[in-house]
Design an enzyme around this catalytic site. Structure first.
Site, PDB file in Angstrom:
ATOM      1  N   GLY A  11     -59.644  51.966 145.714  1.00 14.71           N
ATOM      2  CA  GLY A  11     -59.647  50.511 145.577  1.00 14.71           C
ATOM      3  C   GLY A  11     -58.562  50.038 144.626  1.00 14.71           C
ATOM      4  O   GLY A  11     -58.247  50.730 143.660  1.00 14.71           O
ATOM      5  N   ARG A  72     -57.364  54.371 151.803  1.00 15.09           N
ATOM      6  CA  ARG A  72     -58.222  55.557 151.821  1.00 15.09           C
ATOM      7  C   ARG A  72     -57.817  56.345 153.062  1.00 15.09           C
ATOM      8  O   ARG A  72     -57.553  55.753 154.108  1.00 15.09           O
ATOM      9  CB  ARG A  72     -59.693  55.150 151.874  1.00 15.09           C
ATOM     10  CG  ARG A  72     -60.080  54.288 150.666  1.00 15.09           C
ATOM     11  CD  ARG A  72     -61.573  54.046 150.584  1.00 15.09           C
ATOM     12  NE  ARG A  72     -61.861  52.848 149.792  1.00 15.09           N
ATOM     13  CZ  ARG A  72     -62.100  52.860 148.480  1.00 15.09           C
ATOM     14  NH1 ARG A  72     -62.074  53.981 147.810  1.00 15.09           N
ATOM     15  NH2 ARG A  72     -62.370  51.738 147.849  1.00 15.09           N
ATOM     16  N   GLY A 102     -59.390  56.666 141.407  1.00 16.03           N
ATOM     17  CA  GLY A 102     -60.675  57.093 140.859  1.00 16.03           C
ATOM     18  C   GLY A 102     -60.907  58.570 141.105  1.00 16.03           C
ATOM     19  O   GLY A 102     -59.983  59.306 141.497  1.00 16.03           O
ATOM     20  N   ASP A 103     -62.152  58.998 140.902  1.00  8.69           N
ATOM     21  CA  ASP A 103     -62.440  60.435 140.985  1.00  8.69           C
ATOM     22  C   ASP A 103     -62.162  61.018 142.372  1.00  8.69           C
ATOM     23  O   ASP A 103     -61.772  62.180 142.489  1.00  8.69           O
ATOM     24  CB  ASP A 103     -63.871  60.726 140.523  1.00  8.69           C
ATOM     25  CG  ASP A 103     -64.903  59.999 141.348  1.00  8.69           C
ATOM     26  OD1 ASP A 103     -64.574  58.955 141.929  1.00  8.69           O
ATOM     27  OD2 ASP A 103     -66.056  60.473 141.414  1.00  8.69           O
ATOM     28  N   THR A 126     -59.575  51.505 138.323  1.00  7.67           N
ATOM     29  CA  THR A 126     -60.658  50.948 139.140  1.00  7.67           C
ATOM     30  C   THR A 126     -61.347  49.856 138.330  1.00  7.67           C
ATOM     31  O   THR A 126     -61.526  50.020 137.112  1.00  7.67           O
ATOM     32  CB  THR A 126     -61.694  52.011 139.563  1.00  7.67           C
ATOM     33  OG1 THR A 126     -62.899  51.358 139.993  1.00  7.67           O
ATOM     34  CG2 THR A 126     -62.067  52.950 138.429  1.00  7.67           C
ATOM     35  N   ASP A 128     -64.355  49.193 138.350  1.00 12.63           N
ATOM     36  CA  ASP A 128     -65.760  49.534 138.095  1.00 12.63           C
ATOM     37  C   ASP A 128     -66.004  50.194 136.742  1.00 12.63           C
ATOM     38  O   ASP A 128     -67.143  50.250 136.280  1.00 12.63           O
ATOM     39  CB  ASP A 128     -66.284  50.466 139.195  1.00 12.63           C
ATOM     40  CG  ASP A 128     -66.193  49.821 140.562  1.00 12.63           C
ATOM     41  OD1 ASP A 128     -66.386  48.592 140.633  1.00 12.63           O
ATOM     42  OD2 ASP A 128     -65.918  50.531 141.539  1.00 12.63           O
ATOM     43  N   ASP A 130     -66.210  53.190 136.094  1.00 12.57           N
ATOM     44  CA  ASP A 130     -67.146  54.317 136.223  1.00 12.57           C
ATOM     45  C   ASP A 130     -66.410  55.658 136.199  1.00 12.57           C
ATOM     46  O   ASP A 130     -66.690  56.538 137.000  1.00 12.57           O
ATOM     47  CB  ASP A 130     -67.942  54.177 137.534  1.00 12.57           C
ATOM     48  CG  ASP A 130     -67.042  54.137 138.748  1.00 12.57           C
ATOM     49  OD1 ASP A 130     -65.830  53.883 138.593  1.00 12.57           O
ATOM     50  OD2 ASP A 130     -67.539  54.350 139.869  1.00 12.57           O
ATOM     51  N   ARG A 172     -70.150  49.363 142.130  1.00  8.63           N
ATOM     52  CA  ARG A 172     -70.358  50.589 142.899  1.00  8.63           C
ATOM     53  C   ARG A 172     -71.393  51.502 142.248  1.00  8.63           C
ATOM     54  O   ARG A 172     -71.086  52.557 141.721  1.00  8.63           O
ATOM     55  CB  ARG A 172     -69.019  51.329 143.069  1.00  8.63           C
ATOM     56  CG  ARG A 172     -68.876  51.945 144.422  1.00  8.63           C
ATOM     57  CD  ARG A 172     -67.646  52.742 144.528  1.00  8.63           C
ATOM     58  NE  ARG A 172     -67.325  53.461 143.305  1.00  8.63           N
ATOM     59  CZ  ARG A 172     -66.379  54.359 143.211  1.00  8.63           C
ATOM     60  NH1 ARG A 172     -65.642  54.632 144.240  1.00  8.63           N
ATOM     61  NH2 ARG A 172     -66.135  54.976 142.084  1.00  8.63           N
ATOM     62  N   GLY A 186     -74.040  35.187 128.681  1.00  9.18           N
ATOM     63  CA  GLY A 186     -75.374  34.777 128.222  1.00  9.18           C
ATOM     64  C   GLY A 186     -76.437  34.857 129.302  1.00  9.18           C
ATOM     65  O   GLY A 186     -77.386  34.053 129.313  1.00  9.18           O
ATOM     66  N   HIS A 252     -64.941  40.359 146.380  1.00 11.39           N
ATOM     67  CA  HIS A 252     -63.584  40.858 146.124  1.00 11.39           C
ATOM     68  C   HIS A 252     -62.731  39.968 145.234  1.00 11.39           C
ATOM     69  O   HIS A 252     -61.634  40.399 144.847  1.00 11.39           O
ATOM     70  CB  HIS A 252     -62.868  41.125 147.451  1.00 11.39           C
ATOM     71  CG  HIS A 252     -63.326  42.407 148.077  1.00 11.39           C
ATOM     72  ND1 HIS A 252     -64.534  42.512 148.723  1.00 11.39           N
ATOM     73  CD2 HIS A 252     -62.766  43.639 148.107  1.00 11.39           C
ATOM     74  CE1 HIS A 252     -64.682  43.759 149.142  1.00 11.39           C
ATOM     75  NE2 HIS A 252     -63.636  44.457 148.786  1.00 11.39           N
ATOM     76  N   ARG A 255     -61.530  41.777 142.336  1.00 13.92           N
ATOM     77  CA  ARG A 255     -60.469  42.786 142.436  1.00 13.92           C
ATOM     78  C   ARG A 255     -59.080  42.191 142.203  1.00 13.92           C
ATOM     79  O   ARG A 255     -58.139  42.910 141.872  1.00 13.92           O
ATOM     80  CB  ARG A 255     -60.464  43.390 143.852  1.00 13.92           C
ATOM     81  CG  ARG A 255     -61.568  44.343 144.149  1.00 13.92           C
ATOM     82  CD  ARG A 255     -61.073  45.782 143.962  1.00 13.92           C
ATOM     83  NE  ARG A 255     -61.956  46.718 144.597  1.00 13.92           N
ATOM     84  CZ  ARG A 255     -61.842  47.140 145.845  1.00 13.92           C
ATOM     85  NH1 ARG A 255     -60.845  46.718 146.611  1.00 13.92           N
ATOM     86  NH2 ARG A 255     -62.698  47.975 146.349  1.00 13.92           N
TER      87      ARG A 255
HETATM   88  P1  ATP Z   1     -62.383  54.015 143.881  1.00 13.75           P
HETATM   89  O1  ATP Z   1     -63.055  54.249 142.548  1.00 13.75           O
HETATM   90  O2  ATP Z   1     -61.633  52.758 143.919  1.00 13.75           O
HETATM   91  O3  ATP Z   1     -63.284  54.194 145.070  1.00 13.75           O
HETATM   92  P2  ATP Z   1     -61.424  56.651 144.461  1.00 13.75           P
HETATM   93  O4  ATP Z   1     -60.181  57.360 144.114  1.00 13.75           O
HETATM   94  O5  ATP Z   1     -62.698  57.268 143.969  1.00 13.75           O
HETATM   95  O6  ATP Z   1     -61.255  55.158 143.974  1.00 13.75           O
HETATM   96  P3  ATP Z   1     -61.978  57.407 147.200  1.00 13.75           P
HETATM   97  O7  ATP Z   1     -62.012  56.585 148.437  1.00 13.75           O
HETATM   98  O8  ATP Z   1     -63.178  58.186 146.826  1.00 13.75           O
HETATM   99  O9  ATP Z   1     -61.498  56.433 146.039  1.00 13.75           O
HETATM  100  O10 ATP Z   1     -60.766  58.465 147.316  1.00 13.75           O
HETATM  101  C1  ATP Z   1     -59.446  58.043 147.675  1.00 13.75           C
HETATM  102  C2  ATP Z   1     -58.872  59.030 148.662  1.00 13.75           C
HETATM  103  O11 ATP Z   1     -58.797  60.334 148.046  1.00 13.75           O
HETATM  104  C3  ATP Z   1     -59.687  59.249 149.928  1.00 13.75           C
HETATM  105  O12 ATP Z   1     -59.450  58.263 150.904  1.00 13.75           O
HETATM  106  C4  ATP Z   1     -59.207  60.615 150.367  1.00 13.75           C
HETATM  107  O13 ATP Z   1     -57.986  60.522 151.044  1.00 13.75           O
HETATM  108  C5  ATP Z   1     -58.980  61.327 149.038  1.00 13.75           C
HETATM  109  N1  ATP Z   1     -60.172  62.144 148.715  1.00 13.75           N
HETATM  110  C6  ATP Z   1     -61.323  61.740 148.148  1.00 13.75           C
HETATM  111  N2  ATP Z   1     -62.197  62.764 148.035  1.00 13.75           N
HETATM  112  C7  ATP Z   1     -61.590  63.839 148.563  1.00 13.75           C
HETATM  113  C8  ATP Z   1     -61.965  65.204 148.763  1.00 13.75           C
HETATM  114  N3  ATP Z   1     -63.161  65.666 148.392  1.00 13.75           N
HETATM  115  N4  ATP Z   1     -61.053  66.016 149.346  1.00 13.75           N
HETATM  116  C9  ATP Z   1     -59.845  65.576 149.715  1.00 13.75           C
HETATM  117  N5  ATP Z   1     -59.430  64.299 149.562  1.00 13.75           N
HETATM  118  C10 ATP Z   1     -60.287  63.448 149.001  1.00 13.75           C
END
Ligand code: ATP
Length: 322
Positions: A11, A72, A102-103, A126, A128, A130, A172, A186, A252, A255
């Protein structure tokens, strides 16, 4: 290391451009060539890669969104998809990669690194908040200020009509945005996953408040799996108390927008720290900020460990919303 790349993924978040700017400036100061990979991992697979010079980062610090685009990619989750990405990196000669996301983004990047040896550094971007390993993520401060502005506006109309409002914010499955925007606005009540409250209890608390003379109230709700859950909650509360209410889902708009000063400073700092981490051979880490100092967290911690809400803030709820 002579050539590095940077991409935004997952995101979007306000401040990503300030971060790109910071990284570009730091790369050029250190005589590195820097490439922007457009549309996250999808663009990497397609080879949508552009050289970034100083001018590419001019006048972007105040812009929301990301000049590189984000996406994504399902294909990147497959070994075949990543093999295409690896070929593009090798064709361009990129040896180090900065990932703003993100992660999930860090997880994908870690696989990529294991499969081809490219050095990667993550930056938490992000709204969020998180993300384990940093007090704040890029975009969070702007998002809570956007949510706060909305809550203040809702407060006007809630007061004018003696109304109960449910304001649903993003997050999220976490309550970071709800907690901080709600405290600042508040809010009378908070529905956030980390501090569970049943509908029965919420109804009781609202009834008590209204009996004691309150005429309007705002309940801040952290979004759940499906945005819009607040409509069901409002109906359940009405069934129990008879209170009519209105629901506002911010969605959104949280964002977008110009990043706050705090987000711009954080993003500039983390963008430059990521370049320095690559130069120092600190691949496999996320750069974040903890207690105002740059902190390096192993990337796998970002998906294996969960960041908790600040207990000092959740404790406040017992006092402020009583
Ligand atoms: P946000 O916090 O905004 O959701 P994010 O980085 O966690 O950010 P994700 O959609 O989870 O967003 O991951 C972004 C992209 O990273 C995915 O579309 C995918 O291409 C890749 N990705 C995520 N997890 C994996 C995984 N386990 N293996 C390979 N690629 C991954």
């Amino acid at each position: 290391m002579r050539k590095i790349g940077i991409l935004t993924s997952g995101g979007d978040a306000p401040g990503m451009n300030a971060c790109i700017r910071g990284a570009v400036r730091a790369a050029l100061v250190n005589h590195l060539e820097i490439f922007g990979i457009r549309w996250g991992y999808s663009g990497l697979i397609r080879g949508d890669i552009v050289s970034l010079d100083r001018r590419a980062a001019t006048n972007i610090i105040y812009q929301g969104g990301t000049i590189l685009g984000t996406a994504r990619s399902e294909e990147f989750r497959t070994k075949e998809g990543r093999a295409k990405a690896i070929k593009m990196l090798q064709d361009t000669g990129i040896e180090g990669l900065i990932l703003i996301g993100g992660d999930g983004t860090f997880r994908g990047g870690t696989l990529l690194s294991q499969e081809c040896g490219v050095s990667i550094v993550g930056i938490p971007g992000t709204i969020d908040n998180d993300c384990y390993g940093t007090d704040y993520t890029i975009g969070f401060d702007t998002a809570i200020n956007t949510a706060l502005e909305a809550i203040d506006r809702i407060r006007d109309t809630a007061t004018a009509h003696d109304r109960l409002f449910f304001v649903e914010v993003m997050g999220r499955h976490t309550g970071f945005i709800a907690l901080e925007s709600g405290i600042a606005g508040g809010a009378e009540e908070f529905l956030i996953p980390e501090v569970p409250m049943s509908i029965d209890e919420l109804s009781r608390r609202l009834e008590k408040n209204f009996k004691e003379g309150k005429r309007s109230a705002i309940v801040v709700v952290a979004e759940t799996e499906q945005p819009g859950e607040s409509f069901h909650i409002a109906q359940e509360v009405k069934d129990k108390t008879g209170f009519d209410s209105r629901v506002c889902i911010l969605g959104h708009i949280q964002r977008g927008g110009a990043p706050s000063a705090r987000d711009r400073v954080l993003a500039s700092r983390l963008g430059t720290a990521a370049v320095q981490a690559l130069i120092d051979g600190k691949g496999g880490y996320m750069v974040g900020e903890i207690n105002r100092e740059i902190a390096y967290t192993p990337l796998k911690d970002t998906w294996e460990k969960k960041k908790a809400l600040h207990s000092g803030l959740t404790d406040l709820l017992k006092v402020l919303s009583d």
